[in-house]
Scaffold this motif. Structure first.
Motif: not given
Length: 337
Positions: A199-203, A242-243, A248-252, A281-282
């Protein structure tokens, strides 16, 4: 009323050679002469297949070529339901007996083609090409009268081969032999699988971003009821969301990407969300410097000058004469010297 007795079965038991076992099954075997299907013990005694899957494999193996064996087609002919038949087909597909692939026809229509193999392990063995025997050469006829042939000798009686051996060797004799070794394109069921990507992890997992990710995952069931997640699933998937928010991905946008076009039979929504959060993941948004157009290199342009002799325009870094005037002026200077 007494239970009816099968006298034919009782008489067959008395004709069996040797002592009968004290417990367990007693086999009464008669060789088949027509309408039978050879089934290997690797299928009949498969330890990893259920009894329904084994019985369905035997039923499919006895059908002629081109018979529809889809879930609805089998459910229309069998007493089992569609769910039980679908589960048995998945078992056979997992162990290499069945393969379903979508194929596009020449008219553009897409159909599902089902291939059943009665012995998947045979696909992994190379095929040896067997050349047909050369026909015997007959000697040319002679003018001498042929002697009287001797009486043929009686051939010794041969023991008949077991029925299973005869039926297993018959397809091999009729099948065409390839001169090139067979290469199996289907991986064996025991082939090692590649581990799934993590899974991608946030900074930086801040409390605010973690709260927003948890709320987004908990709110999915309001938009799609099949995406009802447990607290443990939300706890595992929150860092990946969170990643996405860090990029900057919008919640919608995240909600639409995760819940768009789900499968009809969604049994594990957490696994589907984990796959989409990892694969879709963008990339991070580019900065202002990345979007700025690169500066073009400056090209030095030689200015126009007016020739002092013929007043013709020509390109030169300093005023003077053109090439023709210079060439005509140099011979005159040489003659004067």
């Amino acid at each position: 009323m007494d239970t009816p007795q099968n006298t034919a079965l009782t008489r067959a038991l008395t004709e069996l050679p040797g002592p009968l076992p004290a417990r367990g099954v007693i086999q009464i075997v008669f060789p088949h002469t027509d309408r039978f299907t050879v089934v290997g013990n690797h299928l009949a005694q498969h330890a990893g297949l259920s009894t329904v899957a084994v019985g369905l494999a035997v039923r499919i193996q006895s059908l002629p070529q081109g018979t529809e064996i889809g879930i609805k087609a089998l459910a229309a002919r069998l007493p089992e339901g569609e769910k039980l038949i679908a589960a048995a087909l998945r078992e056979l597909e997992a162990h290499g007996y069945l393969r379903r692939a979508r194929t596009r026809l020449t008219n553009g229509r897409v159909v599902t083609r089902t291939v059943f193999c009665n012995q998947p392990t045979a696909l992994l063995r190379p095929r040896v090409a067997v050349l047909p025997p050369a026909p015997p050469q007959t000697p040319p006829p002679t003018q001498d009268p042929a002697p009287e042939p001797p009486a043929p000798e009686a051939a010794p009686p041969q023991a008949p081969a077991p029925p299973d051996v005869q039926q297993e060797q018959a397809p091999e004799a009729s099948a065409p032999q390839d001169h090139a070794p067979f290469v199996a394109l289907v991986p064996p069921p025991t082939a090692p699988r590649q581990p799934p990507p993590p899974l991608p992890q946030p900074r930086e997992l801040t409390a605010e971003l973690h709260r927003a990710a948890t709320a987004l995952l908990s709110d999915l069931r309001r938009h799609a009821p099949q995406f009802t997640l447990s607290e443990n699933d939300i706890r595992q998937l929150a860092p990946a969301v969170v990643a996405w928010l860090e990029r900057d991905a919008h919640p919608d946008t995240i909600r639409h990407t995760l819940t768009n076009d789900p499968p009809k039979l969604l049994r594990h929504p957490a696994k589907l969300l984990k796959h989409r959060l990892t694969v879709l993941l963008p990339p991070p948004l580019p900065g202002a410097d990345d979007l700025a157009a690169p500066a073009r290199p400056r090209i030095a342009v030689t200015p126009f000058q007016t020739c002092d002799g013929c007043e013709r325009a020509f390109r030169a870094s300093a005023p003077g004469r053109c090439r023709d005037c210079r060439n005509a002026h140099e011979p005159a200077q040489a003659v004067a010297a």
